[in-house]
Design an enzyme around this catalytic site. Structure first.
Site, short mmCIF file in Angstrom:
data_model
loop_
_atom_site.label_atom_id
_atom_site.label_comp_id
_atom_site.label_asym_id
_atom_site.label_seq_id
_atom_site.Cartn_x
_atom_site.Cartn_y
_atom_site.Cartn_z
N GLY A 1 41.72 42.80 33.53
CA GLY A 1 42.47 43.28 34.68
C GLY A 1 42.97 44.69 34.45
N SER B 1 43.65 48.54 37.16
CA SER B 1 44.77 48.99 37.98
C SER B 1 46.06 48.32 37.52
CB SER B 1 44.53 48.67 39.47
OG SER B 1 44.49 47.26 39.67
N ARG C 1 36.57 43.29 37.52
CA ARG C 1 35.41 42.97 38.37
C ARG C 1 34.82 44.20 39.04
NH1 ARG C 1 37.89 38.51 42.22
NH2 ARG C 1 39.56 40.06 42.13
N LYS D 1 36.17 50.98 40.22
CA LYS D 1 37.56 51.16 39.78
C LYS D 1 37.62 51.34 38.26
CE LYS D 1 40.25 48.78 43.36
NZ LYS D 1 41.18 47.64 43.62
N SER E 1 52.43 36.91 32.11
CA SER E 1 52.88 35.91 33.07
C SER E 1 53.66 36.64 34.17
CB SER E 1 53.74 34.86 32.35
OG SER E 1 54.21 33.90 33.25
N TYR F 1 51.31 30.27 43.13
CA TYR F 1 51.31 31.28 42.07
C TYR F 1 52.10 30.86 40.83
CZ TYR F 1 52.21 35.91 39.97
OH TYR F 1 52.32 36.98 39.11
N LYS G 1 51.37 30.66 36.34
CA LYS G 1 52.07 31.49 35.37
C LYS G 1 52.91 30.65 34.41
CE LYS G 1 50.56 35.49 36.75
NZ LYS G 1 49.70 36.31 35.86
#
Length: 332
Positions: free
Chosen positions: A39, A42, A64, A68, A172, A186, A190
């Protein structure tokens, strides 16, 4: 009698400070180290990669979106401290296929050497009332936020054990410490990272591998901006009780704690309080840290109850306003 108690406490605290450095892990040296950030194209992930690169690390970025990744690579390279540093980009979905994740990490290690630190930062969020969130959203978030951290960690752990050194970071959220209105899809993902981290730390500590769980608050990132578009009113009002942090600030804290081998990583006074309140049976990296938890737990529980009362009041008020508005519409 009181003087004896005070004297005993003072001696006990001094003993803790003397013993504490003996049980603390040695800091990981970042110059020349290989840091993998999932990840990393960004938000917090990108800022963590920049922070590590500034300290002389070699970086593997995993995300992915290939475009970017390439843009982020150029941005990170501006912060090089020597000519040998490399930023490697790999486009892959870390939540889909374990074998694919394992293969790309093998390729990264062949190019930049064994992974010294893995930062699992890939994640996504969906907000809304429980009954209004699509069932497949629960499945998707668990895949991305939980399995997207399991797969990369599983792929590097054996090599770390062989080398007797390593750091693994699970990013997290404060929503992984406290369940809040609108985060039923969500928060559980986490919270799951905490359980994984505690169990894994017990397994790998004898191999000089240390796990860090980071609990960033609301942070000014593209993901947070996108999430804010669909937040229920209750969630927005609760979020207003705390300030929004900058991604660079959060990244510096996470990198510092990971280097030191701290299990918990939090930002700000609210973050510190939540880390104490949710410490439970989590490991500590110094006796001083454990003493702070013991001393502050009761006081912070009282403060926490006031917060919970405030949040419940917000939810009730919004419900009453909504019902009043619906009733007025029916009478028209």
């Amino acid at each position: 009698m009181l003087l004896l108690v005070v004297a005993f406490i003072v001696l006990f605290v001094l003993l803790l400070y003397m013993v504490s450095p003996l049980i603390s892990p040695k800091p990981l040296k970042l110059p020349g180290a290989h840091v993998v950030v999932t990840g990393g194209s960004s938000g917090i992930g990108k800022c963590i990669a920049i922070e590590c690169y500034k300290q002389g690390a070699f970086i593997t970025l995993i995300a992915r979106d290939e475009n970017k990744l390439l843009q982020t690579k150029k941005e990170i390279e501006k912060y090089s401290v020597n000519d040998k540093q490399v930023v490697l980009c790999i486009s892959v979905d870390v939540s889909k296929d374990y074998e694919q994740v394992e293969n790309v990490l093998k390729q990264a290690q062949e190019k930049l050497g064994p992974v010294d630190m893995l930062v699992n930062c890939a994640g996504t969020s969906v907000t809304g009332k429980f009954e209004e969130i699509a069932v497949n959203s629960f499945e998707r978030l668990m895949a991305v936020n939980y399995l997207g951290s399991v797969y990369p960690s599983r792929a590097v752990i054996a090599t770390m054990k062989e080398r007797r050194i390593g750091r693994i970071v699970f990013v997290s959220s404060q929503a992984g410490q406290l369940g809040l209105f609108g985060y039923t899809a969500y928060s559980p993902t986490k919270f799951a990272l905490r359980g994984l981290a505690e169990a894994l730390q017990m397994e790998v500590k004898p191999y000089n591998i240390y796990i860090t769980v980071a609990y960033p608050p609301d942070t000014d990132t593209p993901g947070f901006a996108e999430e804010s578009k669909t937040k229920p009113l209750e969630t927005k009002l609760i979020s207003e009780t705390s300030s929004v942090c900058q991604a660079e600030q959060v990244a510096r804290v996470i990198v510092k704690d990971a280097i030191q081998g701290n299990f918990n990583s939090s930002v700000g006074s609210d973050g510190y309080m939540l880390s104490i309140l949710t410490s439970g049976m989590s490991p500590v990296t110094s006796i001083t840290e454990g003493l702070q938890q013991v001393v502050c737990m009761g006081i912070f529980r009282i403060v926490g109850l006031f917060y919970l009362g405030s949040f419940d009041s917000i939810v009730r008020r919004c419900m009453m306003q909504r019902e009043k508005s619906e009733g007025a519409n029916k009478t028209e």
